[in-house]
Design an enzyme around this catalytic site. Structure first.
Site, PDB file in Angstrom:
ATOM      1  N   THR B 107       0.853  -1.198   0.000  1.00  0.00           N
ATOM      2  CA  THR B 107       0.000   0.000   0.000  1.00  0.00           C
ATOM      3  C   THR B 107       0.874   1.228   0.000  1.00  0.00           C
ATOM      4  OG1 THR B 107      -0.120  -0.159   2.380  1.00  0.00           O
ATOM      5  CG2 THR B 107      -1.950  -1.071   1.128  1.00  0.00           C
ATOM      6  N   THR B 183       7.250  -3.895   1.847  1.00  0.00           N
ATOM      7  CA  THR B 183       8.695  -3.763   2.083  1.00  0.00           C
ATOM      8  C   THR B 183       9.363  -5.026   2.610  1.00  0.00           C
ATOM      9  OG1 THR B 183       8.258  -2.872   4.289  1.00  0.00           O
ATOM     10  CG2 THR B 183       8.586  -1.290   2.506  1.00  0.00           C
ATOM     11  N   ASP B 184       8.596  -5.920   3.261  1.00  0.00           N
ATOM     12  CA  ASP B 184       9.240  -7.068   3.922  1.00  0.00           C
ATOM     13  C   ASP B 184      10.080  -7.908   2.970  1.00  0.00           C
ATOM     14  OD1 ASP B 184       8.123  -6.234   6.220  1.00  0.00           O
ATOM     15  OD2 ASP B 184       6.907  -8.035   6.591  1.00  0.00           O
ATOM     16  N   LYS B 262      16.550  -5.290   3.645  1.00  0.00           N
ATOM     17  CA  LYS B 262      15.807  -4.600   4.709  1.00  0.00           C
ATOM     18  C   LYS B 262      16.514  -4.923   6.023  1.00  0.00           C
ATOM     19  CE  LYS B 262      11.192  -3.827   6.567  1.00  0.00           C
ATOM     20  NZ  LYS B 262       9.764  -4.143   6.545  1.00  0.00           N
TER      21      LYS B 262
END
Lengths: 637, 461
Positions: B107, B183-184, B262
């Site tokens: 999102t 993002t994960d 990340k």
């Protein structure tokens, strides 16, 4: 509308306020006493101007339910500020920086707020839902405050009526503003995230004095728990004011209750006078529909001006614009508050929204003070096609800011034809107030998706209720019936020690006057002995009272034990003396007495009493000794 | 039972609502033993308990009321929320480059339904324009929603589909591509796209947000502007991840898709280039390359799309005392490739040796990477390493473990010949293996050290 003219503050009567339809309610923010913050484990209440890093953020308005920008949001977006947060690693973690999700709510803070909610006679909620309340001024790095209702629909007694309490919420405190200049606003983050309760009253107060009095009651009520912070900034009031035909306007961040009457008076006057201004505009035929204004760049007409602010601005390559307000002649000099005029409403908007923070930021043709030359005014008036019935307002700054500034001038002038804009206004030292932002709409509440709802069990509430002090108003009534000294009634009701007083009187059967004086006046007398902020706690005072009640110590022993406690930091209850010991001391005293030559032998027994009590003070009631040696003090007791 | 009239309610709360015919969205006055509450009944989260009813009060706050305490519910109306994201036609300017935004389910732009707490993604150009109007100053934007999955649910099907969609857009002559992604696992997808999409003539920029875009302080709008600007204007024709440089709203970094990871569960500046430096910095004003060896933008439409992928590949994160059954179970389940994240220079314990030998005998490709993330595998230094190479374990240089996993899946998807697999694995395609590591490729500042603190205090974090 009544044609009442506002009188000076001291001359306004209750009837005058009734005539203007004065109504006011309070939103009281009070920090609660916890060692840690509300949603993270940073220490609470540690303030420092020091910082070791800075973060820069911008706030973007998010859309409301109907896809419209909230008024405040739009305003803040127009201002396009760089927001700097100063952070220090001792007081701030990644949570306050908005780089880590919240930890679970501080249970201690929640307990305190639930307890205070019960004192306000609120209906406590069964499940606490944490919400996000949007703030786009940057005062909270997330752009919203986490807040939750713990109770609704309560009351406190006032005069012969009830003041309704709409709600009580627990929330996190915001940043402290360091500065706000041009497009740069700077905040300190140490206070951010500290637990706070917000109490909202109904607009049930009918005069400025009533507002202050109710604020005092609320302040005393929360303080009676002993679980709230005190000192500068620990409690802050927002005051909502309206008059008949006016609008709810919020005066934000009133630091002291004594300031409330004058501030609310001035706001009532401002609204009253703005309504009269609207009447005047209507009389001149200026309505929201017929309102007319025009803006032009007048930089070249003022190239040679000797008016310094504009001269300097032009030298720096800035732009000068003039807004002509048709038919407004003289109205910028219309009084709004004490010593304040309608032009201030315009200047404030330009300052806040267009970020033109250096004052003066506007000049206008209604003003008698010397600004630009008459010939320059004439040239500009001609250039804009203005007549003598119009008012010219000049504003200067960077091209972008001037565009916003000129728009705001026209917007605020037009609003005068509509009435009173819903605003949040800032309390000023002189008792007047200035524009801070547009009052946020109700659509700024969002559920916090980071934390689940929290169930509040009846057992939890019950446990809190048991340890609550009685409401101050109930205690005051009881104290009056007990006939304790008048000057200790209020302080005792306010004090977290009021529960101990009840125990002393009801359970330990201690004389109410003695107990009240011991709890309120002795600590005052002993104040100079207080070291490192050491204060009396309920436990040690209970031990002292019990010792007195059991006859271990005499009346005077209470004071002695309290003094010893403060100076030694230890609680030492003197041993009750045995009969043998007393007899021994009496015999000794007779020996001592024989060594003293007394001119007046009648005083002999008086001196003997003194010798004995010097040795036994605090351990036995003087009355007992007097009985034993047959001493009767003249003048009774 | 799925009845939307009582959405999310169960048990006691559901029967109480039914008793009073109080549907969700009813405007009610609820009487309880404690007092009365006025508001709108909201749907309840399905994971919440069955004992409370959620009410939105007039003030906008929500509270929960215990169902068992309710004495009466008076219904005064109904007020159902119909939440919609405003759409404004995205302006078209023939002078501006055309950029395509492909959505996979993250999102990057969304609105929160303030009544229910549900996140509604904004995705059409009109919705995005309504949310981030600045995008229209950069390009003409078109969008296509490929998938709607959380990033942890991305898999081969979505990777392949995304690569094919990129191929189609390039063929059509698009000037830049942005991929919205959770993002994960953004760095996993960035790695596989780096292998599946080769020789792209245009920038392909992956982007997401660490703070959802319903928050005023969200990083989403700025990330979106940075990524769209990169896609539209930069001359870097690579697969990149574009996310915040510092946590402040100052600039973003363009990370090479095979070297990015990340590194923090929640920070905005979570993405870091590992063992190397990023390609460029990007702000709303400009793109500043910080290295020169990137592939340049071209005006042709030639691109190689190779979507091979073997799913029977695994990563094994080694830990001391690991038992051989871990490896054995992969062998017994017909895995074709294993990437080990070993300790130090690339080691595992001796008890695993027999299993590694079994794997070799069964023709399973086993590659070694390092769980230190920074640095190269070096299996000659210690005996352990040499022993393992004897057992068929191939050192994977300085490939990140996740990148090694993606590449092995991609290589085994193309061939079963282990020699060919080895050739594919060890030939750098998109910077996944570098010849050298410069000293600024490993910079993790240690907080507390005076000079570091002094440096940090001078720059906005």
């Amino acid at each position: 509308m009544s044609d009442l003219k506002f009188k000076p503050f001291n001359e306004m009567t209750e009837a005058d306020y009734a005539t203007v339809g004065f109504k006011s309610g309070l939103e009281i923010h009070q920090q609660v006493m916890t060692s840690k913050k509300l949603f993270c484990r940073c220490p609470a209440g540690r303030y420092s101007e020091k910082y070791d890093a800075e973060i820069l953020r911008h706030m973007r308005p998010t859309l409301s339910e109907l896809g419209e920008y909230d008024g405040t949001a739009l305003m803040e977006f127009k201002t396009k500020k760089d927001i700097i947060y100063r952070i220090h690693r001792d007081t701030v973690c990644t949570y306050e920086m908005d780089d880590t999700p919240p930890f679970e709510i501080n249970e201690e803070a929640l307990d305190i707020s639930l307890g205070i909610g019960m004192l306000y006679n609120l209906n406590m909620v069964d499940e606490v839902h944490i919400a996000r309340k949007q703030y786009l001024d940057g005062s909270i790095p997330t752009g919203f405050q986490r807040t939750a209702i713990v109770g609704v629909d309560g009351w406190i007694p006032y005069k012969d009526r009830k003041i309704r309490i709409f709600q009580l919420s627990i929330e996190e405190d915001a940043c402290r503003e360091v500065s706000d200049i041009g497009h740069l606003r700077t905040y300190l983050t140490d206070r951010l995230g500290m637990p706070l309760i917000e109490t909202v009253t109904a607009p049930d107060m009918q005069t400025p004095q009533e507002v202050a009095e109710v604020a005092q009651i609320c302040r005393r009520l929360v303080r009676s728990t002993g679980k709230v912070r005190t000192g500068i900034g620990a409690a802050r009031e927002d005051v909502n004011v309206s008059v008949e035909g006016g609008t709810r306007v919020e005066i934000k961040g009133v630091p002291r209750i004594v300031n409330i009457p004058l501030l609310t008076y001035n706001e009532a006057m401002r609204q009253w006078n703005l309504l009269r201004l609207r009447e005047e505009l209507l009389r001149r035929g200026i309505t929201p529909k017929s309102f007319e204004s025009k803006t032009e760049n007048v930089t070249k007409l003022l190239r040679k001006t000797r008016y310094q602010p504009i001269q300097i601005a032009i030298e720096q390559g800035m732009v000068v614009s003039c807004v002509v307000l048709r038919g407004f002649k003289g109205l910028l000099q219309w009084q709004t508050q004490t010593g304040t005029y309608f032009s201030r409403e315009i200047s404030d908007r330009v300052r806040v929204v267009a970020c033109l923070t250096t004052l003066p930021n506007i000049i206008h043709s209604d003003s008698a003070s010397e600004t630009i030359a008459t010939s320059e005014w004439q040239a500009i008036r001609k250039y804009l096609g203005g007549t003598d019935e119009d008012t010219l307002v000049i504003v200067w700054g960077s091209e972008q800011d001037i565009k916003t500034g000129a728009q705001e001038i026209a917007i605020r002038a037009k609003e005068a034809t509509i009435g009173i804009p819903s605003e949040t206004r800032q309390a000023l030292r002189d008792g007047t107030n200035g524009f801070e932002r547009i009052l946020p709409g109700p659509d700024r509440m969002y559920p916090d998706t980071d934390l689940p709802p929290k169930k509040i069990s009846d057992e939890r509430l019950q446990k809190i209720r048991i340890n609550l002090p009685k409401p101050i108003w109930e205690n005051e009534c009881w104290y009056s019936e007990l006939k304790i000294p008048k000057d200790v009634i209020k302080p005792l009701a306010n004090s977290p020690l009021s529960s101990l007083f009840e125990l002393a009187v009801k359970e330990l059967k201690i004389n109410p006057t003695l107990a009240s004086i011991a709890l309120i006046q002795y600590p005052k007398r002993l104040k100079r002995l207080q070291k490192n902020g050491k204060v009396f706690d309920v436990e040690s005072l209970t031990i002292i009272f019990e010792a007195y009640s059991n006859g271990k110590i005499g009346r005077e022993g209470i004071y002695t034990a309290m003094r010893e406690y403060l100076s030694n930091g230890k609680l030492s209850i003197p041993k009750k003396c045995t009969e043998a010991e007393i007899k021994k001391i009496i015999i000794e005293s007779e020996k001592d007495l024989s060594k003293i030559k007394l001119i007046n032998s009648e005083k002999k027994i008086h001196v003997q009493m003194g010798i004995i009590m010097n040795k036994l003070r605090g351990r036995i009631d003087g009355v007992v000794i007097a009985g034993m040696i047959g001493y009767v003090k003249k003048g009774g007791c | 039972m799925a009845d939307d009239s009582y959405k999310g309610y169960r048990g006691e709360a559901l029967s109480t609502l039914k008793n009073f015919d109080a549907l969700v969205w009813s405007d009610v006055e609820i009487k309880t033993a404690n007092g009365k509450y006025i508001g709108i009944i909201l749907p309840r989260s399905e994971t919440a308990d069955p004992n409370h009813i959620v009410l939105k009060l007039r003030s906008g706050y929500n509270v929960g009321i215990a169902a068992r305490k309710i004495e009466d519910i008076q219904i005064n109306g109904r007020n159902e929320a119909h939440y919609k994201i405003p759409e404004k036609a995205f302006p078209y300017d023939p002078k501006k480059p055309n950029v395509k935004l492909l959505g996979t389910g993250g999102t990057i732009a969304s609105r929160l339904d303030y009544r229910t707490g549900a996140v509604i993604p904004a995705f059409t150009p009109g919705e995005l324009y309504g949310s981030v109007p600045e995008l229209a100053d950069i390009c003409n934007l078109d969008t296509e929603k490929l998938y709607g999955v959380f990033s942890e649910n991305m898999g081969p099907e979505q990777w392949i589909g995304t690569a094919q969609a990129i191929g189609r857009e390039i063929e059509k002559g698009i000037q830049g591509i942005v991929i919205g992604h959770g993002t994960d696992t953004m760095h996993h997808t960035a790695a596989i796209l780096s292998f599946m999409v080769q020789n792209s003539p245009v920038p392909i920029v992956m982007v997401g947000s660490q703070r959802s875009s319903d928050r005023p302080s969200s990083d989403a709008a700025l990330n979106l502007q940075h990524s769209v600007k990169t896609a539209a204007e930069s001359d870097i024709a690579e697969i990149m991840v574009c996310m915040f440089g510092p946590t402040s709203d100052i600039y973003g970094l363009l990370h090479r898709g095979t070297r990015v990871r990340k590194m923090h569960s929640s920070y905005r500046s979570t993405f870091r280039t590992i063992g190397d430096i990023p390609i460029a910095m990007v702000s709303t004003e400009k793109i500043i390359p910080i290295r020169q060896d990137y592939k340049r933008r071209r005006s042709d439409k030639n691109v190689v799309i190779n979507t091979a992928f073997e799913e029977q590949v695994s990563i094994v994160y080694y830990y001391p005392n690991m038992k051989p059954d871990i490896i054995d179970s992969l062998i017994d389940n017909n895995y074709k490739g294993i990437v080990i994240a070993g300790t130090g220079l690339g080691h595992v314990n001796k008890p695993l040796y027999p299993s590694l030998k079994r794997a070799k005998e069964k023709g399973i490709a086993v590659y070694m990477t390092v769980q230190t993330l920074w640095g190269y595998v070096q299996m000659y230094v210690y005996d352990t390493g040499r022993d393992m190479m004897e057992l068929g374990v191939i050192p994977g240089a300085n490939m990140l473990p996740e990148v090694g996993y993606m590449k092995l899946g991609w290589a085994l998807g193309q061939t079963n010949d282990l020699e060919k697999v080895r050739e594919i694995m060890m030939t750098p395609i998109a910077g996944e293996i570098t010849e050298r590591e410069t000293s600024n490729g490993y910079l993790i500042f240690q907080g507390g050290i005076p000079e570091v603190e002094e440096f940090i205090s001078k720059y906005r974090k």
